[in-house]
Design a protein around this motif. Structure first.
Motif, PDB file in Angstrom:
ATOM      1  N   THR A  71       0.854  -1.183   0.000  1.00 28.29           N
ATOM      2  CA  THR A  71       0.000   0.000   0.000  1.00 28.29           C
ATOM      3  C   THR A  71       0.892   1.235   0.000  1.00 28.29           C
ATOM      4  O   THR A  71       1.679   1.429   0.931  1.00 28.29           O
ATOM      5  N   LEU A  72       0.790   2.042  -1.044  1.00 33.11           N
ATOM      6  CA  LEU A  72       1.630   3.229  -1.155  1.00 33.11           C
ATOM      7  C   LEU A  72       0.835   4.521  -0.992  1.00 33.11           C
ATOM      8  O   LEU A  72       1.412   5.605  -0.988  1.00 33.11           O
ATOM      9  N   THR A  73      -0.467   4.414  -0.854  1.00 29.27           N
ATOM     10  CA  THR A  73      -1.299   5.596  -0.611  1.00 29.27           C
ATOM     11  C   THR A  73      -1.445   5.775   0.896  1.00 29.27           C
ATOM     12  O   THR A  73      -1.304   4.808   1.656  1.00 29.27           O
ATOM     13  N   PRO A  74      -1.706   6.999   1.355  1.00 26.37           N
ATOM     14  CA  PRO A  74      -1.853   7.225   2.790  1.00 26.37           C
ATOM     15  C   PRO A  74      -2.848   6.239   3.404  1.00 26.37           C
ATOM     16  O   PRO A  74      -3.948   6.045   2.886  1.00 26.37           O
ATOM     17  N   ASN A  75      -2.429   5.593   4.508  1.00 23.61           N
ATOM     18  CA  ASN A  75      -3.247   4.529   5.091  1.00 23.61           C
ATOM     19  C   ASN A  75      -3.210   4.557   6.621  1.00 23.61           C
ATOM     20  O   ASN A  75      -3.643   3.611   7.256  1.00 23.61           O
ATOM     21  N   ILE A  76      -2.676   5.620   7.204  1.00 22.59           N
ATOM     22  CA  ILE A  76      -2.564   5.712   8.656  1.00 22.59           C
ATOM     23  C   ILE A  76      -3.532   6.789   9.134  1.00 22.59           C
ATOM     24  O   ILE A  76      -3.401   7.955   8.734  1.00 22.59           O
TER      25      ILE A  76
END
Length: 60
Positions: free
Chosen positions: A4-9
């Motif tokens: 996952t390289l998209t913001p996920n936090i």
């Protein structure tokens, strides 16, 4: 499984603040060692060599 390289936090700014606080008061060597241990802990948590390889490639 892909990396996952998209913001996920959630609360990204809060997370970044926690990460910076973890390094407060450490020397450069201690900070580098903390980062290395964190990487190993997270890689162990992921546990999938293909995902870890993809993450290494993305970070490079």
């Amino acid at each position: 499984m892909a990396v996952t390289l998209t913001p996920n936090i959630p609360d990204q700014d809060g997370f970044y603040d926690e990460l910076l606080r973890a390094h407060e008061g450490l020397t450069k060597a201690e900070s580098d060692a903390l980062n290395a241990r964190l990487i190993l802990v997270l890689c162990n948590h992921i546990g999938d060599r293909e995902v870890i390889r993809a993450a290494l490639a993305a970070a490079k």
